[in-house]
Scaffold this motif. Sequence first.
Motif, PDB file in Angstrom:
ATOM      1  N   TYR A  43     -15.649 -77.701   5.226  1.00 36.37           N
ATOM      2  CA  TYR A  43     -15.690 -77.669   3.758  1.00 36.37           C
ATOM      3  C   TYR A  43     -15.528 -79.075   3.179  1.00 36.37           C
ATOM      4  O   TYR A  43     -16.269 -79.471   2.273  1.00 36.37           O
ATOM      5  CB  TYR A  43     -14.600 -76.746   3.218  1.00 36.37           C
ATOM      6  CG  TYR A  43     -14.408 -76.883   1.731  1.00 36.37           C
ATOM      7  CD1 TYR A  43     -15.321 -76.325   0.847  1.00 36.37           C
ATOM      8  CD2 TYR A  43     -13.338 -77.594   1.207  1.00 36.37           C
ATOM      9  CE1 TYR A  43     -15.171 -76.460  -0.523  1.00 36.37           C
ATOM     10  CE2 TYR A  43     -13.175 -77.742  -0.154  1.00 36.37           C
ATOM     11  CZ  TYR A  43     -14.094 -77.171  -1.020  1.00 36.37           C
ATOM     12  OH  TYR A  43     -13.946 -77.319  -2.370  1.00 36.37           O
ATOM     13  N   THR A  46     -18.687 -81.118   3.753  1.00 36.22           N
ATOM     14  CA  THR A  46     -19.772 -80.642   2.893  1.00 36.22           C
ATOM     15  C   THR A  46     -19.532 -81.041   1.439  1.00 36.22           C
ATOM     16  O   THR A  46     -20.457 -81.484   0.747  1.00 36.22           O
ATOM     17  CB  THR A  46     -19.890 -79.114   2.995  1.00 36.22           C
ATOM     18  OG1 THR A  46     -20.050 -78.753   4.366  1.00 36.22           O
ATOM     19  CG2 THR A  46     -21.071 -78.595   2.214  1.00 36.22           C
ATOM     20  N   TYR A  47     -18.311 -80.905   0.975  1.00 35.67           N
ATOM     21  CA  TYR A  47     -17.976 -81.271  -0.404  1.00 35.67           C
ATOM     22  C   TYR A  47     -18.252 -82.747  -0.651  1.00 35.67           C
ATOM     23  O   TYR A  47     -18.826 -83.123  -1.672  1.00 35.67           O
ATOM     24  CB  TYR A  47     -16.510 -80.935  -0.676  1.00 35.67           C
ATOM     25  CG  TYR A  47     -16.068 -81.225  -2.086  1.00 35.67           C
ATOM     26  CD1 TYR A  47     -16.356 -80.330  -3.108  1.00 35.67           C
ATOM     27  CD2 TYR A  47     -15.374 -82.391  -2.395  1.00 35.67           C
ATOM     28  CE1 TYR A  47     -15.955 -80.587  -4.408  1.00 35.67           C
ATOM     29  CE2 TYR A  47     -14.971 -82.653  -3.687  1.00 35.67           C
ATOM     30  CZ  TYR A  47     -15.273 -81.752  -4.693  1.00 35.67           C
ATOM     31  OH  TYR A  47     -14.882 -82.020  -5.981  1.00 35.67           O
ATOM     32  N   ARG A  48     -17.839 -83.601   0.284  1.00 38.27           N
ATOM     33  CA  ARG A  48     -18.071 -85.042   0.129  1.00 38.27           C
ATOM     34  C   ARG A  48     -19.571 -85.359   0.201  1.00 38.27           C
ATOM     35  O   ARG A  48     -20.050 -86.221  -0.534  1.00 38.27           O
ATOM     36  CB  ARG A  48     -17.327 -85.815   1.195  1.00 38.27           C
ATOM     37  CG  ARG A  48     -15.847 -85.887   0.934  1.00 38.27           C
ATOM     38  CD  ARG A  48     -15.152 -86.685   2.009  1.00 38.27           C
ATOM     39  NE  ARG A  48     -13.779 -86.904   1.662  1.00 38.27           N
ATOM     40  CZ  ARG A  48     -13.298 -88.049   1.168  1.00 38.27           C
ATOM     41  NH1 ARG A  48     -14.111 -89.060   0.977  1.00 38.27           N
ATOM     42  NH2 ARG A  48     -12.040 -88.169   0.880  1.00 38.27           N
ATOM     43  N   ALA A  49     -20.298 -84.705   1.087  1.00 38.03           N
ATOM     44  CA  ALA A  49     -21.721 -84.982   1.221  1.00 38.03           C
ATOM     45  C   ALA A  49     -22.489 -84.551  -0.029  1.00 38.03           C
ATOM     46  O   ALA A  49     -23.385 -85.258  -0.490  1.00 38.03           O
ATOM     47  CB  ALA A  49     -22.276 -84.274   2.452  1.00 38.03           C
ATOM     48  N   VAL A  50     -22.141 -83.404  -0.592  1.00 39.91           N
ATOM     49  CA  VAL A  50     -22.855 -82.893  -1.760  1.00 39.91           C
ATOM     50  C   VAL A  50     -22.543 -83.696  -3.008  1.00 39.91           C
ATOM     51  O   VAL A  50     -23.431 -83.947  -3.836  1.00 39.91           O
ATOM     52  CB  VAL A  50     -22.524 -81.390  -1.966  1.00 39.91           C
ATOM     53  CG1 VAL A  50     -23.019 -80.887  -3.310  1.00 39.91           C
ATOM     54  CG2 VAL A  50     -23.119 -80.561  -0.832  1.00 39.91           C
ATOM     55  N   ASN A  51     -21.318 -84.148  -3.171  1.00 46.22           N
ATOM     56  CA  ASN A  51     -20.916 -84.847  -4.385  1.00 46.22           C
ATOM     57  C   ASN A  51     -21.055 -86.348  -4.309  1.00 46.22           C
ATOM     58  O   ASN A  51     -20.644 -87.053  -5.231  1.00 46.22           O
ATOM     59  CB  ASN A  51     -19.475 -84.466  -4.754  1.00 46.22           C
ATOM     60  CG  ASN A  51     -19.390 -83.046  -5.218  1.00 46.22           C
ATOM     61  OD1 ASN A  51     -20.267 -82.568  -5.946  1.00 46.22           O
ATOM     62  ND2 ASN A  51     -18.349 -82.354  -4.791  1.00 46.22           N
ATOM     63  N   GLY A  52     -21.595 -86.866  -3.232  1.00 45.62           N
ATOM     64  CA  GLY A  52     -21.917 -88.267  -3.170  1.00 45.62           C
ATOM     65  C   GLY A  52     -20.738 -89.201  -2.930  1.00 45.62           C
ATOM     66  O   GLY A  52     -20.814 -90.382  -3.272  1.00 45.62           O
TER      67      GLY A  52
END
Length: 55
Positions: A43, A46-52
């Motif tokens: 999680y 994924t959170y870091r990858a999606v939010n840049g």
Amino acid sequence: MGTLTHFRNLYVEAFDNCKPEILVVTLKIYSVFCAIMLFMGIYAFTYRAVNGFEF
């Protein structure tokens, strides 16, 4: 769905006829803890990858 059932069967069979019982309970709790930590790591990544966020 058959794969999840297969993994559940393997998990249940791994602890059949194991002694002492306290060790079985401890290992089951530890396996749940490891699964939670794994999902938290996925999680967070994924959170870091999606939010840049920068890594």
